[in-house]
Each structure stands twice: as structure tokens, then as C-alpha cells.
Design a protein around this motif. Structure first.
Motif, PDB file in Angstrom:
ATOM      1  N   LEU A 290       0.835  -1.198   0.000  1.00  0.00           N
ATOM      2  CA  LEU A 290       0.000   0.000   0.000  1.00  0.00           C
ATOM      3  C   LEU A 290       0.874   1.254   0.000  1.00  0.00           C
ATOM      4  O   LEU A 290       0.622   2.194  -0.760  1.00  0.00           O
ATOM      5  CB  LEU A 290      -0.930   0.013   1.214  1.00  0.00           C
ATOM      6  N   ILE A 291       1.892   1.263   0.809  1.00  0.00           N
ATOM      7  CA  ILE A 291       2.801   2.413   0.848  1.00  0.00           C
ATOM      8  C   ILE A 291       3.465   2.598  -0.519  1.00  0.00           C
ATOM      9  O   ILE A 291       3.564   3.718  -1.020  1.00  0.00           O
ATOM     10  CB  ILE A 291       3.841   2.231   1.962  1.00  0.00           C
ATOM     11  N   HIS A 292       3.881   1.504  -1.116  1.00  0.00           N
ATOM     12  CA  HIS A 292       4.497   1.547  -2.447  1.00  0.00           C
ATOM     13  C   HIS A 292       3.509   2.118  -3.473  1.00  0.00           C
ATOM     14  O   HIS A 292       3.897   2.917  -4.336  1.00  0.00           O
ATOM     15  CB  HIS A 292       4.943   0.139  -2.830  1.00  0.00           C
ATOM     16  N   SER A 293       2.258   1.730  -3.357  1.00  0.00           N
ATOM     17  CA  SER A 293       1.255   2.228  -4.307  1.00  0.00           C
ATOM     18  C   SER A 293       1.071   3.731  -4.170  1.00  0.00           C
ATOM     19  O   SER A 293       0.879   4.437  -5.170  1.00  0.00           O
ATOM     20  CB  SER A 293      -0.083   1.506  -4.125  1.00  0.00           C
ATOM     21  N   GLN A 294       1.146   4.239  -2.947  1.00  0.00           N
ATOM     22  CA  GLN A 294       1.004   5.672  -2.742  1.00  0.00           C
ATOM     23  C   GLN A 294       2.191   6.437  -3.322  1.00  0.00           C
ATOM     24  O   GLN A 294       2.040   7.537  -3.837  1.00  0.00           O
ATOM     25  CB  GLN A 294       0.833   5.971  -1.245  1.00  0.00           C
ATOM     26  N   ASP A 295       3.352   5.821  -3.249  1.00  0.00           N
ATOM     27  CA  ASP A 295       4.546   6.409  -3.859  1.00  0.00           C
ATOM     28  C   ASP A 295       4.361   6.512  -5.374  1.00  0.00           C
ATOM     29  O   ASP A 295       4.650   7.547  -5.977  1.00  0.00           O
ATOM     30  CB  ASP A 295       5.767   5.564  -3.509  1.00  0.00           C
ATOM     31  N   HIS A 296       3.871   5.454  -5.981  1.00  0.00           N
ATOM     32  CA  HIS A 296       3.626   5.464  -7.428  1.00  0.00           C
ATOM     33  C   HIS A 296       2.602   6.531  -7.796  1.00  0.00           C
ATOM     34  O   HIS A 296       2.766   7.240  -8.801  1.00  0.00           O
ATOM     35  CB  HIS A 296       3.138   4.092  -7.911  1.00  0.00           C
ATOM     36  N   LEU A 297       1.563   6.646  -7.004  1.00  0.00           N
ATOM     37  CA  LEU A 297       0.524   7.629  -7.279  1.00  0.00           C
ATOM     38  C   LEU A 297       1.083   9.047  -7.197  1.00  0.00           C
ATOM     39  O   LEU A 297       0.817   9.889  -8.059  1.00  0.00           O
ATOM     40  CB  LEU A 297      -0.640   7.448  -6.306  1.00  0.00           C
ATOM     41  N   THR A 298       1.892   9.302  -6.187  1.00  0.00           N
ATOM     42  CA  THR A 298       2.501  10.619  -6.041  1.00  0.00           C
ATOM     43  C   THR A 298       3.410  10.937  -7.227  1.00  0.00           C
ATOM     44  O   THR A 298       3.363  12.035  -7.795  1.00  0.00           O
ATOM     45  CB  THR A 298       3.300  10.700  -4.730  1.00  0.00           C
ATOM     46  N   MET A 299       4.235   9.974  -7.611  1.00  0.00           N
ATOM     47  CA  MET A 299       5.156  10.201  -8.734  1.00  0.00           C
ATOM     48  C   MET A 299       4.396  10.411 -10.047  1.00  0.00           C
ATOM     49  O   MET A 299       4.802  11.228 -10.882  1.00  0.00           O
ATOM     50  CB  MET A 299       6.134   9.039  -8.863  1.00  0.00           C
ATOM     51  N   ALA A 300       3.299   9.698 -10.234  1.00  0.00           N
ATOM     52  CA  ALA A 300       2.494   9.876 -11.445  1.00  0.00           C
ATOM     53  C   ALA A 300       1.898  11.275 -11.481  1.00  0.00           C
ATOM     54  O   ALA A 300       1.849  11.918 -12.538  1.00  0.00           O
ATOM     55  CB  ALA A 300       1.390   8.825 -11.515  1.00  0.00           C
ATOM     56  N   ASN A 301       1.477  11.752 -10.334  1.00  0.00           N
ATOM     57  CA  ASN A 301       0.909  13.092 -10.253  1.00  0.00           C
ATOM     58  C   ASN A 301       1.964  14.144 -10.597  1.00  0.00           C
ATOM     59  O   ASN A 301       1.711  15.065 -11.384  1.00  0.00           O
ATOM     60  CB  ASN A 301       0.350  13.329  -8.844  1.00  0.00           C
ATOM     61  N   VAL A 302       3.140  14.000 -10.041  1.00  0.00           N
ATOM     62  CA  VAL A 302       4.235  14.931 -10.327  1.00  0.00           C
ATOM     63  C   VAL A 302       4.628  14.857 -11.804  1.00  0.00           C
ATOM     64  O   VAL A 302       4.845  15.890 -12.448  1.00  0.00           O
ATOM     65  CB  VAL A 302       5.442  14.649  -9.406  1.00  0.00           C
ATOM     66  N   ALA A 303       4.701  13.643 -12.348  1.00  0.00           N
ATOM     67  CA  ALA A 303       5.076  13.483 -13.757  1.00  0.00           C
ATOM     68  C   ALA A 303       4.080  14.183 -14.668  1.00  0.00           C
ATOM     69  O   ALA A 303       4.471  14.839 -15.645  1.00  0.00           O
ATOM     70  CB  ALA A 303       5.173  11.999 -14.112  1.00  0.00           C
ATOM     71  N   GLU A 304       2.801  14.069 -14.353  1.00  0.00           N
ATOM     72  CA  GLU A 304       1.788  14.721 -15.188  1.00  0.00           C
ATOM     73  C   GLU A 304       1.923  16.247 -15.121  1.00  0.00           C
ATOM     74  O   GLU A 304       1.871  16.930 -16.145  1.00  0.00           O
ATOM     75  CB  GLU A 304       0.381  14.304 -14.770  1.00  0.00           C
ATOM     76  N   GLU A 305       2.112  16.773 -13.926  1.00  0.00           N
ATOM     77  CA  GLU A 305       2.268  18.220 -13.781  1.00  0.00           C
ATOM     78  C   GLU A 305       3.502  18.722 -14.521  1.00  0.00           C
ATOM     79  O   GLU A 305       3.450  19.756 -15.206  1.00  0.00           O
ATOM     80  CB  GLU A 305       2.348  18.592 -12.298  1.00  0.00           C
ATOM     81  N   LEU A 306       4.604  17.995 -14.397  1.00  0.00           N
ATOM     82  CA  LEU A 306       5.823  18.394 -15.102  1.00  0.00           C
ATOM     83  C   LEU A 306       5.670  18.262 -16.614  1.00  0.00           C
ATOM     84  O   LEU A 306       6.180  19.095 -17.367  1.00  0.00           O
ATOM     85  CB  LEU A 306       7.013  17.567 -14.613  1.00  0.00           C
ATOM     86  N   ALA A 307       4.962  17.230 -17.051  1.00  0.00           N
ATOM     87  CA  ALA A 307       4.737  17.051 -18.486  1.00  0.00           C
ATOM     88  C   ALA A 307       3.971  18.238 -19.059  1.00  0.00           C
ATOM     89  O   ALA A 307       4.309  18.734 -20.140  1.00  0.00           O
ATOM     90  CB  ALA A 307       3.989  15.749 -18.759  1.00  0.00           C
TER      91      ALA A 307
END
Length: 116
Positions: free
Chosen positions: A75-92
Motif C-alpha cells: 500500500l505504501i508503495h502504491s502511494q509512492d507510485h501515485l505521487t510520482m504519477a501526479n508529479v510526472a503529469e504536472e511536469l509534463a
């Protein structure tokens, strides 16, 4: 621990990972000057990110409703992935805008050179 508890986490990991991948592909397309494709991939990234957020929101709602949501490393790992996906989208979004500005300026410079 129930298998269902892990399943939701794995779905978040997969969906957020897809979102991040689309965001990175969008940046690559923008760098090549293919802004139409970049924007389409960014839309797809956003849709996947929304799906991952919905899964997360369902878990939050369950816990808020009194159901125990077990916290585990997946679950913690999944939250990390979700956070990184959010940052990647904003940076994109920002990088696509920057690449578009650069392309427009290059075109403008070429037009000016033709007049000289």
C-alpha cells in the motif's frame, strides 16, 4: 491479510505507472515537435491518474466509514507510485508548454531571417 487488500494496491501501482508512462511519452513527443500526440498522451495520463485516485479515494472512504484498511508495504508503495504519477503529469504539462514556446520562437526566428 486479505488478497483484496493487496489487489487494490496493485491496481493503483499499475494504473499510476501507466499514467507516468504516458506523461513521459508526452514529453518525448513534445521534444520531437509532435504537440498533437503529446497532448493526446497527456489526456490519457490524466485519465489513468484519475482512475488511480478513484481507487485511493475508495480506500479512504472505507476507512472513514469505520472499515479497517490494513497498511502494508505494498500500500505504501502504491502511494509512492501515485505521487510520482501526479508529479510526472504536472511536469509534463509544463514541459510541453516550454517545448511549444521554443518551437514557436524557432519558427519566428526563421521568418525573421527570411526577411533579412
Amino acid at each position: 491479510m486479505r488478497e483484496e487488500d493487496y489487489q487494490i494496491s496493485f491496481e493503483i501501482i499499475a494504473t499510476a505507472g501507466d499514467s507516468k508512462g504516458y506523461s513521459m511519452d508526452a514529453i518525448c513527443d513534445a521534444r520531437k515537435g509532435d504537440f498533437e500526440s503529446a497532448n493526446e498522451k497527456l489526456k490519457e495520463a490524466n485519465q489513468r491518474l484519475l482512475q488511480a485516485h478513484e481507487l485511493q479515494t475508495d480506500m479512504i472512504a472505507k476507512e472513514a466509514g469505520g472499515e479497517q484498511v490494513p497498511v502494508n508495504i505494498i500500500l505504501i508503495h502504491s502511494q509512492d507510485h501515485l505521487t510520482m504519477a501526479n508529479v510526472a503529469e504536472e511536469l509534463a504539462e509544463e514541459m510541453i508548454s516550454l517545448y511549444k514556446t521554443i518551437a514557436d520562437l524557432k519558427t519566428e526566428i526563421e521568418e525573421i531571417k527570411k526577411k533579412i
